[in-house]
Structure formats: structure tokens, C-alpha cells
Design an enzyme around this catalytic site. Structure first.
Site, PDB file in Angstrom:
ATOM      1  CG  ASP A 154      21.459  86.353  50.582  1.00  0.00           C
ATOM      2  OD1 ASP A 154      21.903  87.457  50.953  1.00  0.00           O
ATOM      3  OD2 ASP A 154      20.533  85.778  51.172  1.00  0.00           O
ATOM      4  CG  ASP A 164      16.950  82.735  53.031  1.00  0.00           C
ATOM      5  OD1 ASP A 164      16.599  82.464  54.190  1.00  0.00           O
ATOM      6  OD2 ASP A 164      18.034  82.384  52.537  1.00  0.00           O
ATOM      7  CE1 TYR A 187      15.239  76.159  47.685  1.00  0.00           C
ATOM      8  CE2 TYR A 187      16.333  74.028  47.684  1.00  0.00           C
ATOM      9  CZ  TYR A 187      15.608  74.999  48.337  1.00  0.00           C
ATOM     10  OH  TYR A 187      15.252  74.811  49.650  1.00  0.00           O
ATOM     11  NE  ARG A 198      21.111  81.886  53.133  1.00  0.00           N
ATOM     12  CZ  ARG A 198      21.022  82.567  54.265  1.00  0.00           C
ATOM     13  NH1 ARG A 198      21.736  83.655  54.435  1.00  0.00           N
ATOM     14  NH2 ARG A 198      20.202  82.185  55.210  1.00  0.00           N
TER      15      ARG A 198
END
Length: 317
Positions: A81, A39, A67, A179
């Protein structure tokens, strides 16, 4: 022709498509692709393939990802998010560390996850995010994902203690939405949640330590050569000169491991086959007692064309 992988440290605010466009200019070729979208808000590892290496990308997309992220508890947003409008706020002052860790544990392992409604998943041929932006309410079907590791590193009160920021590391299967994990953790705790920061640190065998910023790549284009990239990505098979020639012409050779037994190469998880000089020749799948090429990268017949028959041999034919 320059071929290989470039491990990019994607900057915040750039789409993955933006990065591909930049890499096309830096590499001087249109044949550039990436292995897994990040993203715009996210930073970190974006694996980019150049020329022949784009054929490796399909095998990278399905690898696990790691992540680091920050989840804000106490606020929900339309996008799950920080880029989306806040839709609800609830005090998280009463949420304890034990409750956070319990919620994280419940979201670890094999789970069914509903992707964010503003994901790129297509609904009747149109991206879900496009439908949401046009005012439509979208609910996507749950899908199985695996969260190999969901580790809490710190919990900090923010917004005068009404919200909590939770710093985490997530190692997960391909197709996982971080998310959505933030949203689901907040929902489970009864206060809502969304993602405020996301950085991808690893894709398969490729790590942030290997990554370069676009500014660094503009100074020096660091390309992970095809053979190195494939050696790290999949199981390896060393070929003889004779096997190299056979595979280069698309012919089968003896299987490395009998098909159906542990370690056998498959079309979905092939073995990287290397010539005696270390060149990546092909990707192989074992079928029965034979191995067949799934993809051929370095045809031996391009480097060593078949010898033409002599005049005497032609006369005797």
C-alpha cells in the site's frame, strides 16, 4: 448501562485501536471492542460494540465486507500500500483496459490469496509486520477467500502515463486483504501494483450511511440499540412470554427449525430471539427438536424474579 453498536466512519491515520480508545472515553466505559481491523491508511465503516453489545462482535467479524479502492499499477511497495517504501517501478503505459479487466476477472470468485507480509497475522507468536520491520523476510501461507464482486469504475494514467490508477469496488469474504489484490493484479500484469486509497463502505448489514465521524459522535453519541443491531445481523425468532422466561433461565425450548434442515440456527450462525416487547433476550441454536441459548442478554429473572413461596406454601413443603 449503555449497550449497543456504534458505526464509526474511521478517519485516515487512526488505528482501529485508537478509535476504540476514543469510544471508551465518549461512552464512559472500558468495555468497548471492534469487529474487524482497518489499516491506518483506510477510512470508513468500523463497527464498535459497547458493553453487552461486545458479545455480538464475534458474529459480525465473519460477515462480508465492501470497499472502494484505488490500485496503482506500475509501482510495488514493501507493504503493498501507499504507506510502504517503493521497491520497484515498471512502466504501465502499455497496459490496456482489456488486460486490466481480464486480470480483475481472474481474481474474482473463490481464490487462494497470500496475505501481505506486513499483516497482523502471527508467525510463531509474533505479528508478521513486526518481523518485516526487524528486517526478516516473511512469506505467509495462501488462504482461501471469496471475492464476490471486483468491479472496475475507471482507469487513469498518472506519473506522465508511466503508471495507471484503477478505481474499483470490492465485495469480499472476511479475511480478504484488498492490498493483496492490488499486489496480485500488478504482478499478473507484469508491472507491479499497490493500494493508494481504501474506504470500507459496508460490514455485514451495517453501511456507511449509518456511520458517524468521531467529531459527530463527540457531539451526539448515536448508538444502535442491541435489538435493532441483532435484528439486522441474523435470523430472528419471536418468543412467547413462556419461552422468554424459559430461555432467560438458560432452559431449552422447542426448536424454531429442526436441526440440520435449511434455516436452522447453529452456534456459529445463531438466531436472535426477542421477547414479546421486542427486547433481545438471547441468541439461540437449534439442536435436534430443541433450541438452546448460546448467549443470554436480558435474563427475565432479572426483570421478574421468581415469586417467593407464601408462608402457607412453605408450611406445606
Amino acid at each position: 448501562m449503555l449497550s449497543g453498536l456504534v458505526i464509526v466512519d474511521k478517519p485516515q491515520g487512526w488505528t482501529s485501536h485508537d478509535v476504540v480508545g476514543r469510544m471508551r472515553r465518549l461512552a464512559g466505559t472500558r468495555k468497548v471492542g471492534h469487529a474487524g481491523t482497518l489499516d491506518p491508511m483506510a477510512t470508513g465503516v468500523l463497527v464498535v460494540g459497547i458493553n453487552k453489545a461486545t458479545r455480538l462482535l464475534t458474529y459480525i467479524v465473519g460477515t462480508s465486507k465492501t470497499y472502494t479502492a484505488t490500485i496503482r499499477l506500475g509501482e510495488s511497495t514493501v507493504t503493498d500500500d501507499a504507506e510502504g517504501e517503493v521497491t520497484a517501478t515498471h512502466s504501465a503505459a502499455a497496459v490496456t483496459e482489456a488486460a486490466v479487466r481480464s486480470g480483475v476477472e481472474a481474481l474474482t470468485g473463490e481464490i487462494e490469496q497470500v496475505p501481505s507480509s506486513v499483516s497482523a497475522i502471527k508467525v510463531n507468536g509474533e505479528r508478521a509486520y513486526a518481523r518485516v520491520r526487524s528486517g526478516e523476510e516473511v512469506t505467509l501461507a495462501a488462504r482461501p477467500v471469496t471475492i464476490h464482486r471486483f468491479e472496475v469504475h475507471g482507469i487513469r494514467p498518472v506519473r506522465d502515463g508511466e503508471a495507471l490508477d484503477v478505481d474499483v469496488t470490492v465485495e469480499c469474504s472476511s479475511g480478504t486483504y484488498i492490498r493483496a489484490l492490488a499486489r496480485d493484479l500488478g504482478t499478473a500484469l507484469g508491472v507491479g501494483g499497490h493500494l493508494t486509497a481504501l474506504r470500507r463502505t459496508q460490514v455485514g448489514p451495517y453501511t456507511l450511511d449509518q456511520a458517524h465521524t468521531l467529531e459527530e459522535l463527540a457531539e451526539e453519541l448515536d448508538v444502535l440499540e442491541m435489538s435493532q443491531a441483532a435484528r439486522a445481523l441474523m435470523s430472528n425468532r419471536e418468543l412467547s412470554d413462556e419461552e422468554t422466561t424459559e430461555i432467560s433461565f438458560g432452559r431449552r425450548i422447542a426448536a424454531g427449525v429442526a436441526a440440520g434442515t435449511p434455516g436452522a440456527a447453529t452456534p456459529e450462525q445463531p438466531a436472535a430471539a426477542f421477547a414479546p416487547d421486542g427486547t433481545l433476550v438471547a441468541l439461540l441454536a437449534d439442536k435436534g427438536s430443541y433450541a438452546k441459548p448460546v448467549l443470554v442478554f436480558a435474563p427475565d429473572n432479572e426483570k421478574h424474579p421468581p415469586k417467593q413461596p407464601t408462608a402457607e406454601q412453605q408450611a406445606g413443603q
